[in-house]
Design a protein around this motif. Structure first.
Motif, PDB file in Angstrom:
ATOM      1  N   ARG A 165       0.830  -1.204   0.000  1.00  0.00           N
ATOM      2  CA  ARG A 165       0.000   0.000   0.000  1.00  0.00           C
ATOM      3  C   ARG A 165       0.864   1.252   0.000  1.00  0.00           C
ATOM      4  O   ARG A 165       2.025   1.236   0.408  1.00  0.00           O
ATOM      5  N   PHE A 166       0.256   2.323  -0.484  1.00  0.00           N
ATOM      6  CA  PHE A 166       0.854   3.648  -0.416  1.00  0.00           C
ATOM      7  C   PHE A 166       0.290   4.348   0.819  1.00  0.00           C
ATOM      8  O   PHE A 166      -0.890   4.186   1.152  1.00  0.00           O
ATOM      9  N   VAL A 167       1.141   5.108   1.499  1.00  0.00           N
ATOM     10  CA  VAL A 167       0.716   5.813   2.709  1.00  0.00           C
ATOM     11  C   VAL A 167       1.140   7.274   2.635  1.00  0.00           C
ATOM     12  O   VAL A 167       2.120   7.622   1.971  1.00  0.00           O
ATOM     13  N   PHE A 207      -7.244   7.465  -3.070  1.00  0.00           N
ATOM     14  CA  PHE A 207      -7.635   6.932  -1.768  1.00  0.00           C
ATOM     15  C   PHE A 207      -8.933   6.137  -1.901  1.00  0.00           C
ATOM     16  O   PHE A 207      -9.735   6.369  -2.813  1.00  0.00           O
ATOM     17  N   ARG A 208      -9.126   5.221  -0.939  1.00  0.00           N
ATOM     18  CA  ARG A 208     -10.364   4.434  -0.935  1.00  0.00           C
ATOM     19  C   ARG A 208     -10.710   4.028   0.494  1.00  0.00           C
ATOM     20  O   ARG A 208      -9.827   3.629   1.259  1.00  0.00           O
ATOM     21  N   HIS A 210     -14.254   2.127   2.490  1.00  0.00           N
ATOM     22  CA  HIS A 210     -15.642   1.644   2.501  1.00  0.00           C
ATOM     23  C   HIS A 210     -16.325   1.858   1.150  1.00  0.00           C
ATOM     24  O   HIS A 210     -17.493   2.280   1.088  1.00  0.00           O
ATOM     25  N   GLY A 211     -15.615   1.584   0.069  1.00  0.00           N
ATOM     26  CA  GLY A 211     -16.191   1.703  -1.264  1.00  0.00           C
ATOM     27  C   GLY A 211     -16.151   3.104  -1.855  1.00  0.00           C
ATOM     28  O   GLY A 211     -16.422   3.289  -3.041  1.00  0.00           O
ATOM     29  N   GLU A 212     -15.804   4.110  -1.046  1.00  0.00           N
ATOM     30  CA  GLU A 212     -15.695   5.490  -1.552  1.00  0.00           C
ATOM     31  C   GLU A 212     -14.277   5.719  -2.056  1.00  0.00           C
ATOM     32  O   GLU A 212     -13.307   5.432  -1.362  1.00  0.00           O
ATOM     33  N   GLU A 213     -14.162   6.230  -3.275  1.00  0.00           N
ATOM     34  CA  GLU A 213     -12.862   6.474  -3.874  1.00  0.00           C
ATOM     35  C   GLU A 213     -12.670   7.963  -4.133  1.00  0.00           C
ATOM     36  O   GLU A 213     -13.614   8.662  -4.510  1.00  0.00           O
ATOM     37  N   MET A 214     -11.453   8.438  -3.928  1.00  0.00           N
ATOM     38  CA  MET A 214     -11.123   9.837  -4.163  1.00  0.00           C
ATOM     39  C   MET A 214      -9.773   9.932  -4.856  1.00  0.00           C
ATOM     40  O   MET A 214      -8.865   9.144  -4.569  1.00  0.00           O
ATOM     41  N   ASP A 263      -6.586   5.021   7.401  1.00  0.00           N
ATOM     42  CA  ASP A 263      -7.797   4.275   7.054  1.00  0.00           C
ATOM     43  C   ASP A 263      -8.264   4.550   5.631  1.00  0.00           C
ATOM     44  O   ASP A 263      -9.191   3.903   5.140  1.00  0.00           O
ATOM     45  N   TRP A 264      -7.622   5.496   4.944  1.00  0.00           N
ATOM     46  CA  TRP A 264      -7.931   5.777   3.535  1.00  0.00           C
ATOM     47  C   TRP A 264      -6.902   5.138   2.597  1.00  0.00           C
ATOM     48  O   TRP A 264      -6.936   5.380   1.394  1.00  0.00           O
ATOM     49  N   CYS A 265      -5.977   4.357   3.144  1.00  0.00           N
ATOM     50  CA  CYS A 265      -4.877   3.788   2.350  1.00  0.00           C
ATOM     51  C   CYS A 265      -4.959   2.261   2.357  1.00  0.00           C
ATOM     52  O   CYS A 265      -4.265   1.597   3.149  1.00  0.00           O
ATOM     53  N   PRO A 266      -5.795   1.675   1.510  1.00  0.00           N
ATOM     54  CA  PRO A 266      -5.953   0.217   1.504  1.00  0.00           C
ATOM     55  C   PRO A 266      -4.793  -0.476   0.793  1.00  0.00           C
ATOM     56  O   PRO A 266      -4.018   0.154   0.072  1.00  0.00           O
ATOM     57  N   PHE A 267      -4.685  -1.770   1.006  1.00  0.00           N
ATOM     58  CA  PHE A 267      -3.689  -2.566   0.300  1.00  0.00           C
ATOM     59  C   PHE A 267      -4.125  -2.777  -1.151  1.00  0.00           C
ATOM     60  O   PHE A 267      -5.318  -2.834  -1.456  1.00  0.00           O
TER      61      PHE A 267
END
Length: 297
Positions: A165-167, A207-208, A210-214, A263-267
């Protein structure tokens, strides 16, 4: 008419396929000038022009297209026959060309490459580290290595690393006294270290949750094109950086950097080696994949 050699025909096939003397020369491991002279000699010996040349491009003539159409399957059959011989003696030979980004090349050099070269001394490895995603078939590579999400869909992919993941990272001194970041939108009020992609475009931080992407085109006065440099700039307090977690690991472990918006940085899917599925797989590439799987077992 002088009968052309196999080397001449192979060189013509490379130029006609790549439509570039430079790329064909890179694939064949010869100089562009010697390749150009060889093509002029081939046309002179055959008594027909095979290539249209301009200062910026090269393309087959009608006669060249006809020759290439007949020649391509013959050369493939020859490669298959040589690979079969290599398989029979259990000792593949030749050069394996792999295109990878820098982090993937470093990983291969630490893990797979030493064992591969030791086990198959008749093989040579041409590992090209390149930031931008290229057409490995057009450029004459046997395989490529990129993040799973970047692998073309018509390729066969072999996983070579865990998910990553990116952080977003920053120095504690930078964050001191500033409003905490709760959502990616809060980045618009911060100094961000922007990233220049190999294509020349600036990367929009993705970023992602809970299904929301930005995707945020972050503000910032400093733009860099190397993850390591971005980590160092962030540790010096120059702003927030968005980098692979593995690149920033040492800085995070000793406290020089901390993460925000975790929490916005998923694998995402890790690195994959990929190759064309519709073509014969050379013995050298099969051997490399076997070692790759052994190392990652």
């Amino acid at each position: 008419m002088t009968k052309p050699t196999l080397a001449d025909l192979t060189a013509f096939s490379a130029v006609a396929t790549h439509r570039s003397f430079r790329r064909a020369a890179d694939a064949l491991g010869v100089s562009r000038s010697s390749l150009s002279h060889a093509m002029l000699a081939l046309e002179r010996d055959l008594g027909v022009r095979l290539l249209n040349r301009t200062t910026r491009s090269v393309s087959p003539t009608e006669a060249g297209e006809a020759l290439l159409a007949r020649l391509a399957p013959v050369l493939r059959d020859l490669d298959d026959a040589l690979d079969a011989v290599a398989d029979a003696r259990g000792n593949p030979s030749g050069t394996l060309r792999i295109n990878a980004n820098e982090s993937a090349a470093r990983l291969l050099l630490k893990t797979v490459v030493p064992l591969f070269l030791k086990r198959f001394p008749s093989m040579a490895l041409d590992l090209v580290a390149e930031g931008r995603l290229v057409d490995i078939v057009e450029r004459g590579f046997d395989a490529g290595v990129r993040l799973g999400e970047s692998v073309p869909r018509d390729m066969v992919a072999v996983r070579i690393s865990d998910d990553l993941r990116f952080v977003v990272v920053a120095a504690p001194s930078y964050l001191s006294g500033r409003t905490p970041l709760i959502t990616p939108d809060d980045l618009r009020n911060h100094d961000c270290i922007r990233q220049r992609l190999p294509s020349g475009k600036r990367y929009r931080w993705e970023f992602r949750k809970h299904g929301e992407e930005m995707a945020i085109d972050v503000p910032g006065v400093l733009t860099l094109d190397h993850n390591g440099l971005m980590v160092e700039a962030a540790s010096d307090g120059l702003g927030l950086a968005y980098v692979p977690e593995s690149t920033a690991r040492d800085w995070l472990d000793d406290g020089r950097l901390v993460t925000v918006l975790e929490d916005w940085c998923p694998f995402i899917p890790g690195l994959c080696l990929y190759y064309p599925g519709h073509r014969h797989v050379p013995a050298g590439l099969r051997a490399f994949i076997d070692v790759l799987r052994e190392v990652n077992h």
